[in-house]
Enzyme design. Structure first.
Site, mmCIF file in Angstrom:
data_model
loop_
_atom_site.group_PDB
_atom_site.id
_atom_site.type_symbol
_atom_site.label_atom_id
_atom_site.label_comp_id
_atom_site.label_asym_id
_atom_site.label_seq_id
_atom_site.Cartn_x
_atom_site.Cartn_y
_atom_site.Cartn_z
ATOM 1 N N LYS A 73 -22.775 37.964 -25.257
ATOM 2 C CA LYS A 73 -21.975 37.651 -24.171
ATOM 3 C C LYS A 73 -22.117 36.273 -24.127
ATOM 4 O O LYS A 73 -21.321 35.755 -23.393
ATOM 5 C CB LYS A 73 -22.938 38.204 -22.803
ATOM 6 C CG LYS A 73 -23.113 39.982 -23.121
ATOM 7 C CD LYS A 73 -23.723 40.560 -21.982
ATOM 8 C CE LYS A 73 -24.140 42.127 -22.087
ATOM 9 N NZ LYS A 73 -24.944 42.184 -23.160
ATOM 10 N N CYS A 84 -28.876 47.712 -20.009
ATOM 11 C CA CYS A 84 -28.146 48.844 -20.738
ATOM 12 C C CYS A 84 -29.048 50.111 -20.515
ATOM 13 O O CYS A 84 -29.128 50.673 -21.422
ATOM 14 C CB CYS A 84 -27.688 48.428 -22.132
ATOM 15 S SG CYS A 84 -29.169 48.171 -23.150
ATOM 16 N N ASP A 120 -29.341 39.446 -18.525
ATOM 17 C CA ASP A 120 -29.234 40.550 -19.165
ATOM 18 C C ASP A 120 -30.588 41.028 -19.964
ATOM 19 O O ASP A 120 -30.752 40.860 -20.896
ATOM 20 C CB ASP A 120 -28.293 40.486 -20.291
ATOM 21 C CG ASP A 120 -27.881 41.665 -21.241
ATOM 22 O OD1 ASP A 120 -28.140 42.664 -20.527
ATOM 23 O OD2 ASP A 120 -27.387 41.525 -22.327
#
Ligand SMILES: C[S@@+](CC[C@H](N)C(=O)[O-])C[C@H]1O[C@@H](n2cnc3c(N)ncnc32)[C@H](O)[C@@H]1O
Length: 461
Positions: free
Chosen positions: A273, A393, A340
């Site tokens: 990312k 995720c 993240d």
């Protein structure tokens, strides 16, 4: 068998044997909880000739992916489970069962190689046992599997506790989650829009006979109809494309870097990312976007470096615990933050099938605590009026909407904003809305499971 067949089969058997030998080490270490599949494969990849690498990957990914079934079969066949000191023998057995059940290896070769592996481990005492167990499986496989199918872990090929969690949280999505988590993921690439348009790159691929389809949600995503080696992708070494799942690509589109933005990527490795944020900035001709990437693990930090080097970008890279501001932060606030966080990765089981072996229910609570600490501290580095994109995720609400609910209840200067606030033209019909943010489920032919929530720090009065 002609001469050519003989030579192919002898090579295949040498390849298999050597890859198998290393696979025993990898699977043993995973069973003993000594690191993830990707770490183990990276560590042992150099132990074998490069032409054996695909076989090593097939064996290791295969055993992990089929573990709930293979484990039940193995326990059913053994009168007594192996002791911990003989975990290597258990790995040998799982590999033998995998070859017999899922590979084209002739049965006699699979049995012989399994027996031979006991000798290589200098555990000759187990050769008779291994031979008897596999021969019984050869004879009774259908009956054994029929009996074991009654167990949820065998029926769904997923640990029972995970099936229960998925069913508790997402009953109407259970079958799709299980199916997608058990398949091979499609190969999805990200086009570097600062260098080439998706349409142009797609036609370059077509010229090479590589078929592809546009991602529905990320304008930079292309799905390849058949996976290829990255070296076959035109311009890969020059940074024209990267391999990245479509759901992961949404982060940079949501954060939409603007000229003058000071951006933090707080849990950055391997830098997928990070690279995308820099590509986005370059695609819009931004000259003064500054990006800081923080990562805890030094060995993973190297991955960010090599990724950015290939793409030809630079960023301020810091190896530190993002929650320990005293160790890395210079006191200058950020306009936008991508968070993240480390998570259970339950949305990407198909990419990390060792989750089926190693992930435990208690991990959820531990990770929620770590995420909370990172979230609370990193929030301090955000400018009033600035935006933070929280991402995982994971499919576990504890790590996602419940984490954000707790955060909003305790952080007076935080509010949730619609995910397309920073890029109003950006569609947000992906996934499903949940109490806070949006949840994406893994789909068989498409993206991974992901969660996003966009937060804003209230401007000072
Ligand atoms: C989900 S991965 C990030 C993936 C990355 N954003 C990408 O797209 O390539 C989470 C990363 O956070 C790192 N990490 C874990 N705890 C951390 C901490 N306290 N501070 C900084 N990084 C951390 C992990 O080592 C891991 O590399």
């Amino acid at each position: 068998m002609n001469q050519y067949d003989k030579s192919v089969s002898s090579h295949a058997s040498i390849n298999t044997l050597s890859a198998r030998h290393v696979a025993v080490k990898v699977i043993t270490n995973i069973l003993l909880q000594q690191g993830s599949l990707s770490t183990q494969l990276a560590r042992h990849q150099l132990d074998i000739a490069s032409e054996h690498a695909p076989m090593l990957k097939e064996l290791c990914f295969g055993v992990c992916r089929q573990y709930p079934r293979l484990n039940s079969i193995a326990l059913h066949l053994l009168a007594h489970p192996f002791e911990e000191k003989d975990t290597d023998l258990y790995a040998v057995l799982l590999l033998g069962l995998y070859q017999l059940t899922y590979m084209n290896t002739p049965d006699h070769a699979a049995v012989n190689e399994t027996v031979e592996a006991c000798r290589i481990l200098k555990k000759d005492w187990a050769t008779k046992l291994m031979n008897a167990v596999l021969r019984r499986y050869q004879r009774e496989a259908d009956d054994i599997i029929e009996v074991l199918e009654a167990q949820p872990s065998v029926e769904f090929n997923m640990p029972k506790w995970l099936v229960k969690r998925f069913n508790k949280h997402w009953p109407e999505h259970l079958e799709d989650i299980i199916e997608a988590s058990n398949t091979h993921p499609p190969m999805c690439i990200r086009i570097n829009e600062s260098l080439v348009s998706r349409e142009t790159y797609k036609s370059q691929l077509a010229d090479l006979g590589i078929g592809s389809e546009d991602g529905k949600f990320s304008e930079s995503a292309l799905y390849l109809r058949n996976a290829v080696r990255v070296g076959e992708l035109p311009g890969f070494d020059a940074g024209y494309v990267s391999v990245q799942d479509e759901a992961a690509q949404l982060s940079a589109h949501i954060l939409s870097p603007k000229d003058g933005d000071k951006i933090l990527d707080a849990c950055a490795a391997p830098g997928g990312k990070t690279g995308h944020l820099l590509e986005k900035a370059n695609a819009t001709g931004l000259s003064s976007m500054a990006l800081t990437a923080v990562e805890l693990e030094p060995w993973r930090m190297e991955k960010i470096e090599s990724n950015l080097q290939r793409l030809g970008y630079s960023a301020n890279l810091i190896c530190a615990d993002a929650s320990n501001l005293e160790a890395w932060w210079d006191g200058e606030h950020f306009d936008k933050i991508l968070l993240d966080v480390p998570c259970t990765a339950t949305g990407v089981i198909r990419r990390n099938p060792d989750i089926k072996i190693n992930r435990k229910p208690a991990d959820i609570e531990d990770l929620v605590t770590i995420q909370r600490a990172i979230l609370n501290r990193v929030w301090e580095t955000l400018k009033p009026g600035g935006f933070m994109l929280y991402a995982t995720c994971s499919l576990m609400p504890e790590e996602n909407e419940q984490q954000i609910q707790y955060f909003l209840a305790n952080q007076e200067d935080a509010s949730e904003v619609p995910l397309n606030s920073l890029a109003p033209s950006f569609a947000t019909e992906w996934g499903i809305p949940v109490s806070h943010g949006r949840q994406l489920f893994p789909t068989s032919e498409g993206h991974d499971g992901f969660y996003y929530c966009l937060l804003r720090k209230k401007a000072q009065l």
